[in-house]
Design a protein around this motif. Structure first.
Motif, short mmCIF file in Angstrom:
data_model
loop_
_atom_site.label_atom_id
_atom_site.label_comp_id
_atom_site.label_asym_id
_atom_site.label_seq_id
_atom_site.Cartn_x
_atom_site.Cartn_y
_atom_site.Cartn_z
N THR A 53 20.84 -50.63 -23.00
CA THR A 53 19.76 -50.78 -23.96
C THR A 53 20.23 -50.62 -25.40
OG1 THR A 53 19.18 -48.45 -23.80
CG2 THR A 53 18.04 -49.98 -22.31
N TYR A 54 21.34 -49.89 -25.65
CA TYR A 54 21.74 -49.61 -27.04
C TYR A 54 22.49 -50.78 -27.68
CZ TYR A 54 25.94 -48.17 -24.47
OH TYR A 54 27.01 -48.12 -23.62
N ASP A 55 23.11 -51.66 -26.87
CA ASP A 55 23.81 -52.79 -27.48
C ASP A 55 23.60 -54.11 -26.72
OD1 ASP A 55 27.23 -52.22 -26.22
OD2 ASP A 55 25.31 -52.45 -25.21
N ASN A 56 22.78 -54.07 -25.70
CA ASN A 56 22.49 -55.26 -24.88
C ASN A 56 23.72 -55.85 -24.21
OD1 ASN A 56 19.67 -55.35 -25.11
ND2 ASN A 56 19.79 -56.45 -27.06
N SER A 57 24.76 -55.06 -24.02
CA SER A 57 25.90 -55.56 -23.27
C SER A 57 25.53 -55.70 -21.80
CB SER A 57 27.10 -54.63 -23.44
OG SER A 57 26.79 -53.34 -22.97
N THR A 58 26.07 -56.71 -21.16
CA THR A 58 25.65 -57.04 -19.80
C THR A 58 26.83 -57.04 -18.82
OG1 THR A 58 25.92 -59.40 -20.26
CG2 THR A 58 23.74 -58.45 -20.62
N ASN A 59 26.48 -56.94 -17.56
CA ASN A 59 27.46 -56.98 -16.48
C ASN A 59 26.82 -57.69 -15.30
OD1 ASN A 59 29.94 -56.22 -15.12
ND2 ASN A 59 28.66 -54.85 -13.92
N TYR A 60 27.63 -58.51 -14.60
CA TYR A 60 27.08 -59.29 -13.49
C TYR A 60 27.95 -59.15 -12.24
CZ TYR A 60 24.31 -61.65 -17.07
OH TYR A 60 23.44 -61.93 -18.10
N ALA A 61 27.30 -59.23 -11.10
CA ALA A 61 28.05 -59.35 -9.86
C ALA A 61 28.75 -60.71 -9.86
CB ALA A 61 27.11 -59.25 -8.67
N ASP A 62 29.94 -60.76 -9.26
CA ASP A 62 30.70 -62.01 -9.25
C ASP A 62 29.91 -63.15 -8.63
OD1 ASP A 62 33.95 -60.45 -8.60
OD2 ASP A 62 32.85 -60.81 -10.47
N SER A 63 29.08 -62.85 -7.66
CA SER A 63 28.36 -63.88 -6.94
C SER A 63 27.30 -64.57 -7.77
CB SER A 63 27.70 -63.28 -5.69
OG SER A 63 26.82 -62.24 -6.05
N VAL A 64 26.90 -63.98 -8.90
CA VAL A 64 25.84 -64.59 -9.72
C VAL A 64 26.31 -64.97 -11.11
CG1 VAL A 64 24.13 -63.23 -8.45
CG2 VAL A 64 24.92 -62.43 -10.70
N LYS A 65 27.56 -64.68 -11.45
CA LYS A 65 28.08 -65.02 -12.78
C LYS A 65 27.96 -66.52 -13.03
CE LYS A 65 31.37 -61.27 -13.53
NZ LYS A 65 32.80 -60.87 -13.58
N GLY A 66 27.48 -66.86 -14.21
CA GLY A 66 27.32 -68.26 -14.57
C GLY A 66 26.01 -68.87 -14.10
N ARG A 67 25.29 -68.17 -13.22
CA ARG A 67 24.02 -68.70 -12.72
C ARG A 67 22.83 -67.84 -13.16
NH1 ARG A 67 23.02 -68.77 -7.40
NH2 ARG A 67 24.34 -66.95 -6.95
N PHE A 68 23.03 -66.54 -13.24
CA PHE A 68 21.95 -65.61 -13.59
C PHE A 68 22.19 -65.05 -14.99
CE2 PHE A 68 20.73 -64.02 -9.03
CZ PHE A 68 20.61 -65.34 -8.62
N THR A 69 21.09 -64.78 -15.69
CA THR A 69 21.16 -64.16 -17.00
C THR A 69 20.14 -63.04 -17.09
OG1 THR A 69 21.82 -66.26 -18.02
CG2 THR A 69 21.02 -64.53 -19.49
N ILE A 70 20.60 -61.86 -17.48
CA ILE A 70 19.71 -60.72 -17.68
C ILE A 70 19.41 -60.59 -19.17
CG2 ILE A 70 21.63 -59.07 -17.86
CD1 ILE A 70 19.85 -57.01 -16.42
#
Length: 120
Positions: A53-70
């Motif tokens: 929440t403090y910088d909006n940095s994100t992390n994704y599971a490999d299976s959804v990278k490039g397809r999902f956006t938080i």
């Protein structure tokens, strides 16, 4: 206390898109990490995407990278998961999670989940 309510799940065909929402309320100023997790039938709950929440940095599971956006809308106290190019393997109950310093050892707060079903 933090309350989380997910919405936006449903039935979609493969290659389709959905947007999940997580409406948050309560003591949100104490939340430093939010995320989406999913649980497929017979499997354990697994991290899908997180956002600090403090910088909006994100992390994704490999299976959804490039397809999902938080993402987050601070004014609406709402977190989203934009899901594109959905696959049958994405079928799961999706849970919203929020973590505070006082709850980081217990996993934070959880919503009740919203079901996403992707048909082939």
């Amino acid at each position: 206390q933090v309350q989380l309510v997910e919405s936006g799940g449903g039935l979609v065909h493969a290659w389709g898109s959905l947007r999940l929402s997580c409406a948050a309320s309560g003591f949100m100023s104490s939340v430093y990490l939010m995320g989406w997790y999913r649980q497929s039938p017979g499997a354990e709950r697994a991290l899908t995407a997180t956002i600090y929440t403090y910088d909006n940095s994100t992390n994704y599971a490999d299976s959804v990278k490039g397809r999902f956006t938080i993402s987050r809308d601070i004014n609406k106290n709402t977190m989203y998961l934009h899901m594109n190019s959905l696959e049958p393997e994405d079928t799961a109950v999706y849970f919203c999670n929020a973590v505070t310093l006082s709850t980081q050892r217990t996993g934070g707060y959880w919503g009740k989940g919203t079901l996403v079903t992707v048909s082939s």
